[in-house]
Design a protein around this motif. Structure first.
Motif: not given
Length: 337
Positions: A175, A222, A228, A173, A168, A177-178, A170-171
């Protein structure tokens, strides 16, 4: 006179104690990752000085993000013919898993279209026989047991690429991925999970060493990690409790830094350690800091490799991060009972 004789005997005994050589470990594992085939790896002679019983590739044996299998094969061949590595591999048993850049797709998972062909080239690099189970199964997961007198070490190599579902982005921060909220997200896939459970459940080994390629405990940065997929972290920890396999230690790479992380998990009688070693030909030299709740040994951002020295008589494992000229950067000793 008796006084001087006693004093002389005491001096002799003290000298004897200080000059007595420390007994070697019963079993030594060397491992590392992130090895660009176009860059010189100057660490092979240093690794060999530790007299490892086995060398474990932790992934990114070569860098070949591509759909061109001819190009991938040529890069494997280049690494295989590297004189320093070829001489090293003649003396030490070699095990391996892959990561994204030798798999063929940066941060890639199950969506990589060439994964079946890439698998065969990976196995060719390792000289895996044509009748080996890995030639027909999906994924390169594998295990091997080493017996030392009446003790044993099992090494389990996971495939964190072939079955891994999408990460997924990260939109929010900076990073990459979240953590996903998708409970169906999988790191290993159903078949490999069943295989891993059986490997741990049936293992009688004193130590079970799991090579993951990506980090398990460090997850706040991240980038790619088990963190993740929180559901998969929970599943893995549950598997340790369910199987009660002895002394599981995770090895990982990928990050271009080396560190050691540790977590106490209720339900198992030892702490879970994730020993990260990366990279062999290039490293994150601009590293300053990043959070890691479980870090117990400071990050090494120089080119390095990992060493595990298992001593059955002491019930302990000495973990070392070493570099050029076999320099010792960090050391940590974990007692097991």
């Amino acid at each position: 006179m008796n006084y001087f004789k006693s004093l002389l005997l005491l001096i002799v005994l003290c000298i004897s104690c200080t000059t007595k050589k420390q007994s070697p470990p019963n079993f030594t594992i060397a491992f590392g990752s992130c090895n660009n085939q176009v860059l010189e790896n100057t660490l092979w002679s240093s690794i060999e000085k530790n007299k490892p019983n086995v060398w474990i590739w932790g992934g990114d044996i070569i860098y070949s993000d591509t759909n061109d299998m001819e190009y991938l094969a040529k890069n494997y061949e280049r690494q295989k013919k590297d004189t320093s590595y070829a001489n090293f591999a003649k003396k030490v048993d070699v095990l391996a898993t892959w990561d994204d850049h030798d798999y063929g797709m940066n941060d890639g998972g199950m969506e990589y279209e060439q994964k079946e062909a890439s698998q065969q080239l990976f196995l060719d690099f390792l000289d895996v026989p044509k009748n080996d189970a890995r030639r027909t199964q999906k994924g390169i997961y594998h295990s091997k047991k080493y017996t030392i007198n009446n003790q044993s070490v099992k090494i389990i190599l996971l495939d964190t690429r072939y079955f891994r579902t999408a990460l997924t982005p990260d939109t929010i921060t900076k990073k990459r991925y979240q953590p996903t909220i998708n409970s169906a997200a999988s790191m290993l896939g159903e078949t490999q999970w069943k295989w891993l459970e059986n490997e741990l459940k049936t293992s009688k080994a004193s130590y079970n060493i799991i090579m993951s390629s990506i980090q398990f405990l460090s997850a706040e940065h991240g980038f790619e990690s088990w963190g993740n997929m929180p559901n998969e972290v929970t599943k893995f920890e549950g598997l340790l409790k369910k199987t009660q396999a002895n002394n599981v230690i995770i090895l990982s790479g990928d990050r271009h830094i080396s560190e050691i992380s540790k977590k106490e998990i209720e339900g198992i009688n030892y702490p879970l350690i994730d020993f990260t070693s990366s990279g062999l030909t290039h490293s994150y030299t601009n590293f300053t800091s990043e959070p890691n709740t479980y870090r117990i040994v400071d990050v090494v951002s120089d080119k390095s490799f990992g060493i595990l020295k298992i001593d059955f008589s002491k019930n302990e494992v000495v973990m070392e991060i070493r570099g050029a000229e076999n320099a010792l950067f960090r050391s940590y000793t974990q007692k097991y009972f």
